[in-house]
Design a protein around this motif. Structure first.
Motif, PDB file in Angstrom:
ATOM      1  N   VAL A 304       0.931  -1.062  -0.085  1.00 43.47           N
ATOM      2  CA  VAL A 304      -0.020   0.176   0.100  1.00 43.47           C
ATOM      3  C   VAL A 304       0.854   1.248   0.023  1.00 43.47           C
ATOM      4  O   VAL A 304       1.769   1.173   0.549  1.00 43.47           O
ATOM      5  CB  VAL A 304      -0.964  -0.120   1.263  1.00 43.47           C
ATOM      6  CG1 VAL A 304      -0.235   0.007   2.483  1.00 43.47           C
ATOM      7  CG2 VAL A 304      -1.913   1.155   1.140  1.00 43.47           C
ATOM      8  N   GLU A 306       0.397   5.440   0.475  1.00 43.94           N
ATOM      9  CA  GLU A 306      -0.345   6.522   1.206  1.00 43.94           C
ATOM     10  C   GLU A 306       0.469   8.024   1.165  1.00 43.94           C
ATOM     11  O   GLU A 306       1.662   7.944   1.157  1.00 43.94           O
ATOM     12  CB  GLU A 306      -0.661   6.171   2.360  1.00 43.94           C
ATOM     13  CG  GLU A 306      -1.586   5.089   2.534  1.00 43.94           C
ATOM     14  CD  GLU A 306      -1.901   4.823   3.899  1.00 43.94           C
ATOM     15  OE1 GLU A 306      -3.184   4.783   4.143  1.00 43.94           O
ATOM     16  OE2 GLU A 306      -1.262   4.504   4.928  1.00 43.94           O
ATOM     17  N   SER A 345       4.734  -3.292   2.639  1.00 44.07           N
ATOM     18  CA  SER A 345       4.022  -4.651   2.937  1.00 44.07           C
ATOM     19  C   SER A 345       4.601  -5.413   3.998  1.00 44.07           C
ATOM     20  O   SER A 345       5.895  -5.076   4.433  1.00 44.07           O
ATOM     21  CB  SER A 345       4.168  -5.598   1.794  1.00 44.07           C
ATOM     22  OG  SER A 345       5.455  -5.866   1.531  1.00 44.07           O
ATOM     23  N   THR A 379      -4.633   7.078  -1.554  1.00 50.49           N
ATOM     24  CA  THR A 379      -4.059   5.705  -1.143  1.00 50.49           C
ATOM     25  C   THR A 379      -4.130   4.871  -2.443  1.00 50.49           C
ATOM     26  O   THR A 379      -5.035   4.838  -3.234  1.00 50.49           O
ATOM     27  CB  THR A 379      -5.000   5.017  -0.042  1.00 50.49           C
ATOM     28  OG1 THR A 379      -4.750   5.993   1.280  1.00 50.49           O
ATOM     29  CG2 THR A 379      -4.539   3.641   0.393  1.00 50.49           C
ATOM     30  N   SER A 380      -3.116   4.039  -2.804  1.00 51.19           N
ATOM     31  CA  SER A 380      -3.133   3.146  -3.699  1.00 51.19           C
ATOM     32  C   SER A 380      -2.602   1.787  -2.817  1.00 51.19           C
ATOM     33  O   SER A 380      -1.479   1.635  -2.476  1.00 51.19           O
ATOM     34  CB  SER A 380      -2.059   3.472  -4.913  1.00 51.19           C
ATOM     35  OG  SER A 380      -2.003   2.502  -5.849  1.00 51.19           O
ATOM     36  N   VAL A 381      -3.517   0.738  -3.224  1.00 50.59           N
ATOM     37  CA  VAL A 381      -3.307  -0.633  -2.886  1.00 50.59           C
ATOM     38  C   VAL A 381      -2.860  -1.522  -4.038  1.00 50.59           C
ATOM     39  O   VAL A 381      -3.871  -1.661  -4.870  1.00 50.59           O
ATOM     40  CB  VAL A 381      -4.449  -1.062  -1.940  1.00 50.59           C
ATOM     41  CG1 VAL A 381      -4.022  -2.549  -1.272  1.00 50.59           C
ATOM     42  CG2 VAL A 381      -4.589  -0.250  -0.817  1.00 50.59           C
ATOM     43  N   SER A 388      -2.979  -2.086  -9.146  1.00 47.65           N
ATOM     44  CA  SER A 388      -3.318  -0.875  -8.056  1.00 47.65           C
ATOM     45  C   SER A 388      -4.480  -0.467  -8.074  1.00 47.65           C
ATOM     46  O   SER A 388      -5.091  -0.431  -9.146  1.00 47.65           O
ATOM     47  CB  SER A 388      -2.346   0.362  -8.359  1.00 47.65           C
ATOM     48  OG  SER A 388      -1.031  -0.120  -8.358  1.00 47.65           O
TER      49      SER A 388
END
Length: 389
Positions: A304, A306, A345, A379-381, A388
């Motif tokens: 992730v 942020e 992670s 946020t990118s997960v 993503s």
């Protein structure tokens, strides 16, 4: 009287004409224009846009890990050598991110420090505009006194304190105690908004007592219940201690519900809670967000990214943490930094030998409330397929 014009020898502005795409042709006239800019303390955007407006955040901080065993040993040495009292105020030793020029800042907006108090010592009363908290990773017996309210500190307890509240600390035991302080000192430093004031030289005998629960807990520490005797509260949480027993139970219940097929976790094997203000439901402090994460043995969190930065402390267990291009094995007490937009992670390798719960427990604090207030949070997960979202 006229003021002499700034010369290029005294101007802090330095401009260089370069032959590059998107830049004007290098000519004597352009050089003369740049010297005029320097004299008048002007900087054209076309020479700076790549640095001022990058395609994505580029933090001045870097990922870094501090080993608790090393911090603890140095704090013990400081306990023998450095007194607590007026002047230094606290025996607090701050984490200095290696990319921030030796400043005592963990990230550009967050301060984190180990504080160490010897048996019988008092850390004198003062107050400051910086919002602060204490998180206890080991030990018990120290009491923080906030606004005359003695609050016990025990392992796993989270103790927030909004800015401009009088506070002192007292170690009532025969053993030293260490804990982690978190504050928004760098944020208030860069915005030039901080104030500080000395308080009383000594706390009273009544404040040296050791009640099982503070007055704030007796009023505000009941889930879902707000005292009607209290009207409007200040900008921070009125609850001065969030006890470990409640945090532990909430995380355990989430993982148990997941095993039973009812969900309850943020992702497989990953339980998480946020400490909130019982009066508002929002963050406990205006500039700091605090959370607790429990990752079951063998589980791994999705990477992730942020905006904004975070500091984590391993409360219990062991595992592997990857921040950007750095990977570390971590264990109880270790602290690490996640700069803005660096992917994080975590894989839990905890077991019965290094964890009371058999999981990897992580305490986290971040500057998210500031980013959200300014509408700069993002946020990118990455999911299990690397996409993503």
């Amino acid at each position: 009287m006229s003021t002499p014009e700034a010369s290029t020898t005294t101007s802090p502005v330095r401009l260089r004409a370069v032959d590059a795409p998107g830049q004007p042709d290098v000519t004597p006239e352009l050089e003369a224009l740049y010297r005029g800019f320097e004299r008048e303390l002007l900087v054209p955007l076309w020479t700076e846009i790549g640095d001022l407006m990058p395609a994505h955040p580029r933090s001045s901080a870097v990922p870094h890990l501090w080993r608790w065993e090393h911090l603890r040993k140095l704090a013990e040495q400081a306990g023998d050598l450095v007194p607590v009292g007026r002047g230094g105020e606290r025996r607090a030793i701050a984490l200095a991110n290696p990319a921030l020029g030796g400043r005592p800042f963990a990230t550009p907006t967050l301060w984190a420090a180990i504080q160490y108090l010897m048996p019988g010592e008092d850390a004198p009363e003062h107050r400051h505009t910086q919002h602060a908290f204490r998180f206890v990773v080991e030990g018990s017996g120290v009491w923080t006194v906030v606004g005359g309210d003695p609050v016990p500190m025990r392992r796993g307890d989270f103790l927030p304190q909004a800015g401009w509240n009088w506070h002192a600390h007292h170690n009532a035991t025969t053993e030293p105690m260490a804990w982690v302080d978190g504050l928004d000192i760098p944020f208030q430093y860069v915005t030039e908004s901080q104030f500080f004031q000395f308080g009383r030289e000594e706390i009273s005998d009544a404040e040296r007592t050791t009640p099982e629960r503070s007055r704030s807990e007796r009023l505000w520490g009941h889930p879902g219940l707000r005292p009607l005797s209290v009207g409007e509260v200040g900008p921070g949480t009125p609850l001065l201690a969030y006890k470990w027993e409640f945090t532990d139970r909430a995380l355990s219940d989430q993982l148990a519900m997941e095993r039973e097929g009812y969900g309850g976790t943020v992702e497989p094997g990953h339980a998480a809670v946020r400490y909130v203000n019982p009066a508002t439901g929002g963050d406990v402090l205006p500039t700091l967000r605090t959370e607790f994460h429990r990752i079951a043995r063998g589980a791994e969190t999705a990477p992730v990214r942020e905006t904004g930065s975070s500091v984590y402390q391993v409360f219990d267990g062991s595992g592997t943490v990857t921040v950007g291009e750095e990977t570390w094995s971590v264990t109880r007490g270790d602290l690490f930094v996640v700069p803005s937009w660096q992917p994080l992670s975590v894989r839990s390798e905890a077991g019965g030998g290094d964890s009371d719960t058999g999981a990897l427990d992580l305490f986290r604090f971040s500057d998210s409330p500031v980013l959200e207030a300014l509408n700069l949070d993002r946020t990118s997960v990455k999911d299990t397929e690397g996409t993503s979202r």
